[in-house]
Write a protein that holds these residues in place. Structure first.
Motif, PDB file in Angstrom:
ATOM      1  N   THR A   1     -12.455  -4.326  -4.595  1.00  0.00           N
ATOM      2  CA  THR A   1     -12.399  -4.481  -3.137  1.00  0.00           C
ATOM      3  C   THR A   1     -13.740  -5.060  -2.696  1.00  0.00           C
ATOM      4  O   THR A   1     -14.797  -4.495  -2.986  1.00  0.00           O
TER       5      THR A   1
ATOM      6  N   ALA B   1     -10.804  -1.981   5.216  1.00  0.00           N
ATOM      7  CA  ALA B   1      -9.637  -1.148   5.505  1.00  0.00           C
ATOM      8  C   ALA B   1      -8.395  -2.014   5.699  1.00  0.00           C
ATOM      9  O   ALA B   1      -7.296  -1.640   5.278  1.00  0.00           O
TER      10      ALA B   1
ATOM     11  N   VAL C   1      -7.138  -3.013   2.245  1.00  0.00           N
ATOM     12  CA  VAL C   1      -6.450  -1.901   1.580  1.00  0.00           C
ATOM     13  C   VAL C   1      -5.083  -1.663   2.207  1.00  0.00           C
ATOM     14  O   VAL C   1      -4.100  -1.443   1.497  1.00  0.00           O
ATOM     15  N   ALA C   2      -4.986  -1.722   3.529  1.00  0.00           N
ATOM     16  CA  ALA C   2      -3.696  -1.523   4.199  1.00  0.00           C
ATOM     17  C   ALA C   2      -2.688  -2.592   3.775  1.00  0.00           C
ATOM     18  O   ALA C   2      -1.525  -2.291   3.496  1.00  0.00           O
TER      19      ALA C   2
ATOM     20  N   ALA D   1      -1.568  -1.919   0.227  1.00  0.00           N
ATOM     21  CA  ALA D   1      -0.578  -0.838   0.178  1.00  0.00           C
ATOM     22  C   ALA D   1       0.799  -1.342   0.605  1.00  0.00           C
ATOM     23  O   ALA D   1       1.810  -1.036  -0.042  1.00  0.00           O
TER      24      ALA D   1
ATOM     25  N   PHE E   1     -15.233   5.755   3.082  1.00  0.00           N
ATOM     26  CA  PHE E   1     -14.389   4.576   3.301  1.00  0.00           C
ATOM     27  C   PHE E   1     -12.974   4.825   2.792  1.00  0.00           C
ATOM     28  O   PHE E   1     -12.002   4.677   3.523  1.00  0.00           O
ATOM     29  N   TYR E   2     -12.848   5.211   1.531  1.00  0.00           N
ATOM     30  CA  TYR E   2     -11.517   5.354   0.949  1.00  0.00           C
ATOM     31  C   TYR E   2     -10.752   6.554   1.503  1.00  0.00           C
ATOM     32  O   TYR E   2      -9.547   6.469   1.737  1.00  0.00           O
TER      33      TYR E   2
ATOM     34  N   ALA F   1     -11.303   6.030   6.163  1.00  0.00           N
ATOM     35  CA  ALA F   1     -10.829   4.774   6.737  1.00  0.00           C
ATOM     36  C   ALA F   1      -9.509   4.298   6.149  1.00  0.00           C
ATOM     37  O   ALA F   1      -8.735   3.624   6.826  1.00  0.00           O
ATOM     38  N   CYS F   2      -9.244   4.659   4.881  1.00  0.00           N
ATOM     39  CA  CYS F   2      -8.062   4.114   4.205  1.00  0.00           C
ATOM     40  C   CYS F   2      -6.964   5.144   3.942  1.00  0.00           C
ATOM     41  O   CYS F   2      -5.851   4.775   3.581  1.00  0.00           O
TER      42      CYS F   2
END
Length: 131
Positions: free
Chosen positions: A72, A85, A88-89, A92, A114-115, A118-119
């Motif tokens: 990332t 974020a 990652v969204a 997913a 963060f993970y 935020a995620c």
């Protein structure tokens, strides 16, 4: 600032190499990212601002229901603006659409906020062997 996210977006390996060097603090390498992700990944996400690659994440997988976030990265000048974020969204969403049921990530301790926050990841037990 408008950021566009694209699942399996087109990119030049040179651009990812430059972004990776900036994100992880090493010299620019000559990695064929396109061949790598096509061979080993269920997908990847490109983040662009005005056409420029400003973020990237690789979504590797086991060929079944498990996907794994790798590399990332967000350009240094744009960090802490929600781009990571967003990557990652989108990762997913893309992995879910491909039939994956789980998205895994491992990370350095300083990225826990963060993970997790935020995620939306949750802590799990895992193991690691340095090779």
């Amino acid at each position: 600032m408008t950021i566009m996210y694209e699942w399996r977006g087109d990119f030049e390996s040179t651009d990812v190499n430059i972004l990776h060097a900036e994100a992880f603090g090493h010299p620019v390498l000559d990695v064929d990212w396109l061949t790598r992700v096509r061979r080993h990944s269920v997908g990847w996400v490109c983040a662009r601002r005005s056409g420029e690659l400003v973020g990237f994440v690789n979504v590797a997988w086991d060929g079944g229901v498990h996907a794994f976030l790798l590399d990332t990265m967000v350009g240094a000048g744009l960090r802490h603006a929600g781009i990571g974020a967003g990557l990652v969204a989108e990762a997913a969403r893309g992995a879910r659409a491909e039939g994956c049921a789980w998205l895994h990530v491992d990370f350095e301790e300083e990225l826990a906020g963060f993970y997790f926050d935020a995620c939306g990841f949750r802590a799990t037990s895992a193991g690691l062997i340095a090779l």
